[in-house]
Scaffold this active site. Structure first.
Site, PDB file in Angstrom:
ATOM      1  N   LYS A 174       0.830  -1.200   0.000  1.00  0.00           N
ATOM      2  CA  LYS A 174       0.000   0.000   0.000  1.00  0.00           C
ATOM      3  C   LYS A 174       0.869   1.257   0.000  1.00  0.00           C
ATOM      4  O   LYS A 174       0.521   2.279  -0.603  1.00  0.00           O
ATOM      5  CB  LYS A 174      -0.929  -0.008   1.210  1.00  0.00           C
ATOM      6  CG  LYS A 174      -1.844   1.218   1.342  1.00  0.00           C
ATOM      7  CD  LYS A 174      -2.741   1.390   0.146  1.00  0.00           C
ATOM      8  CE  LYS A 174      -3.882   2.381   0.337  1.00  0.00           C
ATOM      9  NZ  LYS A 174      -3.753   3.460   1.259  1.00  0.00           N
ATOM     10  N   GLU A 181       0.572   6.873  -6.585  1.00  0.00           N
ATOM     11  CA  GLU A 181      -0.561   7.805  -6.606  1.00  0.00           C
ATOM     12  C   GLU A 181      -0.070   9.253  -6.546  1.00  0.00           C
ATOM     13  O   GLU A 181      -0.587  10.123  -7.260  1.00  0.00           O
ATOM     14  CB  GLU A 181      -1.465   7.491  -5.423  1.00  0.00           C
ATOM     15  CG  GLU A 181      -2.670   8.384  -5.260  1.00  0.00           C
ATOM     16  CD  GLU A 181      -3.399   8.054  -3.976  1.00  0.00           C
ATOM     17  OE1 GLU A 181      -3.446   8.918  -3.067  1.00  0.00           O
ATOM     18  OE2 GLU A 181      -3.922   6.926  -3.857  1.00  0.00           O
TER      19      GLU A 181
END
Length: 310
Positions: A174, A181
Site C-alpha cells: 500500500k 498515486e
C-alpha cells in the site's frame, strides 16, 4: 461471519455498511458515541464469539499501537487482529511479535478505495500467515470489488485482492501504491496547469474530460479530476496546499535504502512540500544570487507586507 470493527470514520463506517449488506455481522466501536454499537473495547471483545476477528481502522502511529496493545490483553489464542489503516510496515512486525506471544494472529491490510469503496469495493493488499488470511477471507471477499470477467463470462483471478506475503507485505504494498498515486496526481496537476496557462486552449475541463475514454492516460484519478473541474471549473474554491500522509516519504526512504531510482515519486513528494510555502526561502536565495552575479532585477517585498506580515 462476525467481525469486530474499531474506528467507524469515513472508511471504517463505509466498510461496516458494505459488510452488513453482504450479510456479515459487524459490531463496531468508535470514540464517538453516536456511531458505536458498544461502549468500550472490552465490551466489543465480550460481544464477539471465539475465535474472534477484530479489524482496526484508526489513524496510523500511536493510536493504532495503543489499540493493538489493549487488544493483546483482551483477546485469546486463536483470535486475529487486522490492521487496515496506513501503518508503517515496520510497525506490523512489532505488532505481530507482541500478539504472537499470546497466540493471537495478526494481518496487515493495505486498503484503497476511499469514500467510493462502499459502492465500488476496496482493493486489499494483505500481509500475514496463510492460516490467518483464511480466517478472514469471507470479509475480504465481501469488501473487494466484484471480479471482472473475460469474454466467456469467467471471473478473472486476482482483481482487487492479493495475499502479498508475510506480515508487513500488505502495508508495504500500500505504501508503494500511494507513492505511485502521488506521482500520477502530480502529473495530472502539471498538465492541468499548462493547459490553463495557454490562451490557445479554450475549454480546459473539456480537454481533460476527453482523455477519460480511449487514451493511455485514462484512470480513476483522471475521472476524479474531471469531477472536481465540473464542480469548480477554475478551481477557485480550493487552495494549492497539499498534505502528505507519510507513505510517500516512506516510499522514498525505502527507495534510497534499496538503491531503487524513483525520480518521479520523489519529485511529487517534494512538490507537496513546496505547496505549503507561501514564499519559498529557496527561491528567495535564487533571486538574491541572480541579482548579485548578474544584476538581474528582484521583486521587493511590498512595504505593507513588511509592516504587517500575514
Amino acid at each position: 461471519m462476525q467481525l469486530g470493527l474499531i474506528g467507524l470514520g469515513k472508511m471504517g463506517g463505509n466498510m461496516a455498511e458494505r459488510l452488513r449488506r453482504a450479510g456479515h455481522e459487524v459490531i463496531g466501536y468508535d470514540h464517538h458515541a453516536d456511531k458505536r454499537d458498544v461502549d468500550s473495547l472490552p465490551a466489543l471483545v465480550k460481544a464477539l464469539e471465539a475465535p474472534r476477528v477484530v479489524w482496526v481502522m484508526v489513524p496510523a502511529g500511536e493510536p493504532t499501537r495503543a489499540t493493538v496493545r489493549e487488544l493483546r490483553e483482551l483477546l485469546d489464542a486463536g483470535d486475529v487482529v487486522v490492521d487496515g489503516g496506513n501503518s508503517k510496515f515496520t510497525d506490523d512486525q512489532v505488532h505481530a511479535q507482541m500478539l504472537g506471544e499470546k497466540g493471537i494472529g495478526y494481518l496487515d491490510v493495505g486498503v484503497s478505495g476511499g469514500v467510493w469503496g462502499l459502492e465500488n469495493g476496496y482493493a486489499l493488499m494483505v500481509g500475514g500467515a496463510k492460516e490467518d488470511v483464511a480466517k478472514v477471507q469471507p470479509v475480504f471477499d465481501a469488501l473487494k470489488p466484484p471480479a471482472p470477467v473475460d469474454e466467456s463470462g469467467q471471473a478473472l483471478p486476482g482483481a482487487g485482492f492479493v495475499h502479498a506475503g508475510p506480515v508487513g507485505a500488505g502495508h508495504f504494498s500500500k505504501m508503494v501504491h500511494n507513492g505511485i498515486e502521488y506521482a500520477m496526481m502530480q502529473a495530472y496537476g502539471e498538465g492541468y496547469e499548462l493547459l490553463d496557462a495557454v490562451p490557445l486552449i479554450e475549454d480546459v475541463p473539456g480537454v481533460i474530460a476527453s482523455w477519460t475514454q480511449g487514451t493511455v492516460i485514462r484512470s480513476w484519478l483522471l475521472d476524479l479530476l474531471v469531477r472536481a473541474l465540473q464542480e469548480d471549473p477554475e478551481l477557485e474554491q480550493i487552495s494549492g496546499w497539499a498534505d502528505d500522509s507519510g507513505e510517500g516519504r516512506w516510499t522514498v526512504e525505502q527507495a534510497i535504502e534499496h538503491a531503487v531510482p524513483m525520480p518521479a515519486i520523489a519529485a511529487s513528494l517534494f512538490a507537496r512540500f513546496v505547496s505549503r510555502q507561501e514564499d519559498s526561502p529557496t527561491m528567495k536565495a535564487v533571486a538574491a544570487l541572480r541579482n548579485q552575479f548578474g544584476g538581474h532585477a528582484v521583486r521587493a517585498v511590498q512595504a505593507a507586507e513588511v509592516e504587517h506580515p500575514a
